[in-house]
Design an enzyme around this catalytic site. Structure first.
Site, PDB file in Angstrom:
ATOM      1  N   SER A 182       0.850  -1.190   0.000  1.00  0.00           N
ATOM      2  CA  SER A 182       0.000   0.000   0.000  1.00  0.00           C
ATOM      3  C   SER A 182       0.882   1.234   0.000  1.00  0.00           C
ATOM      4  O   SER A 182       2.033   1.192   0.453  1.00  0.00           O
ATOM      5  CB  SER A 182      -0.885   0.007   1.249  1.00  0.00           C
ATOM      6  OG  SER A 182      -1.561   1.236   1.405  1.00  0.00           O
ATOM      7  N   TYR A 229      -2.292  -0.247  10.637  1.00  0.00           N
ATOM      8  CA  TYR A 229      -2.365  -0.690   9.239  1.00  0.00           C
ATOM      9  C   TYR A 229      -1.086  -0.310   8.497  1.00  0.00           C
ATOM     10  O   TYR A 229      -0.506  -1.126   7.771  1.00  0.00           O
ATOM     11  CB  TYR A 229      -3.580  -0.062   8.562  1.00  0.00           C
ATOM     12  CG  TYR A 229      -3.701  -0.414   7.093  1.00  0.00           C
ATOM     13  CD1 TYR A 229      -4.070  -1.691   6.699  1.00  0.00           C
ATOM     14  CD2 TYR A 229      -3.451   0.538   6.099  1.00  0.00           C
ATOM     15  CE1 TYR A 229      -4.180  -2.024   5.356  1.00  0.00           C
ATOM     16  CE2 TYR A 229      -3.557   0.213   4.758  1.00  0.00           C
ATOM     17  CZ  TYR A 229      -3.927  -1.064   4.393  1.00  0.00           C
ATOM     18  OH  TYR A 229      -4.026  -1.396   3.059  1.00  0.00           O
TER      19      TYR A 229
END
Length: 264
Positions: free
Chosen positions: A144, A157
């Site tokens: 990501s 995250y």
């Protein structure tokens, strides 16, 4: 089209929806056999049926909780038994929950690391020996932009995705002598059900709606890159500029981008 995929065996985790589903469809369209791994078996069976109706390829389905090592081992044992080899592994399974660090539940923290990091490492460990023996293969890890540029409310995250990038970069060097490609994919926000868990209030999605990526286009980009020596895929390209600037001028980016970062 990617003619290199014809007759190849591709394993995709997190394949019950989103870019996992789209990658399965794109790979099958290019003549690849597919093994689909995810927890939601009804979704997997629906995708299996859809692919088999459209393309003359083999499709295997495994209901697997990636966070459980025994389930992963059982699935890969069956995959090697039925397909004989794995040419491409796409580690796509993952989830996020957006909370400030002091508010994040321990269950969510453990879950994100179990799936996003340990599950990815587990799947990778099962394919590496076989790929090394054959002297070919491609491992694609869906990380990501959060793995490059952390923002408020995504501390855990982002930590998992930083871990994924660290693991990917190391494995890439380890396998460079064996003819095995290793690619990190760093997308920005994608229009999938990811945010049903990550952003239950809907405020973040509303603020970045116009910037969200089309899962089909992301899947197409990844599929086209299979069996090419691509180090990273950054989507959208303009968003990666922020990550590059952050690596060079972290204090400036944090100061200038502070207001935007807190929109989450």
């Amino acid at each position: 089209m990617n003619k290199r995929l014809k007759g190849k065996n591709i394993v995709i985790t997190g394949a019950s929806g989103g870019i996992g589903e789209q990658m399965a469809l794109k790979a099958a369209q290019n003549g690849a056999n597919i093994a689909l791994l995810a927890r939601r078996e009804p979704n997997l069976l629906a995708i299996q049926h859809r692919i088999e109706q459209q393309f003359s390829v083999r499709v295997l389905v495994f209901s697997v909780d990636i966070s459980k090592r025994a389930e992963v081992e059982k699935a890969f044992t069956a995959i090697f038994s039925k397909l004989g080899s794995v040419d491409v592994l796409v580690n796509n399974a993952g989830f996020g929950v957006f909370d400030e660090a002091h508010q994040a539940s321990w269950k969510d923290i453990e879950g994100m690391f179990q799936v996003n990091v340990l599950g990815l490492i587990s799947c990778t460990q099962f394919v590496i020996p076989h790929m090394k023996e054959r002297g070919s293969g491609h491992i694609i890890n869906i990380a990501s932009q959060a793995g490059k540029l952390a923002t408020p409310k995504s501390s855990v995250y982002a930590a998992t995705k930083h871990a994924v990038l660290g693991f990917t970069n190391s494995v890439r060097m380890e396998l460079s002598r064996d003819g095995i490609y290793v690619t990190a994919v760093n997308p920005g926000p994608i229009a999938t059900n990811f945010f049903e868990i990550a952003d239950q209030s809907g405020s973040y999605v509303k603020s970045i709606q116009k910037l969200m990526l089309d899962p089909e286009k992301v899947a197409s980009t990844i599929t086209k890159a299979m069996f090419t020596n691509k180090r990273e895929i950054n989507l959208p390209k303009w968003m990666n500029v922020g990550s590059v600037l952050y690596a060079l001028f972290p204090r400036m980016v944090e100061r200038v981008g502070k207001k935007a970062f807190f929109k989450k």
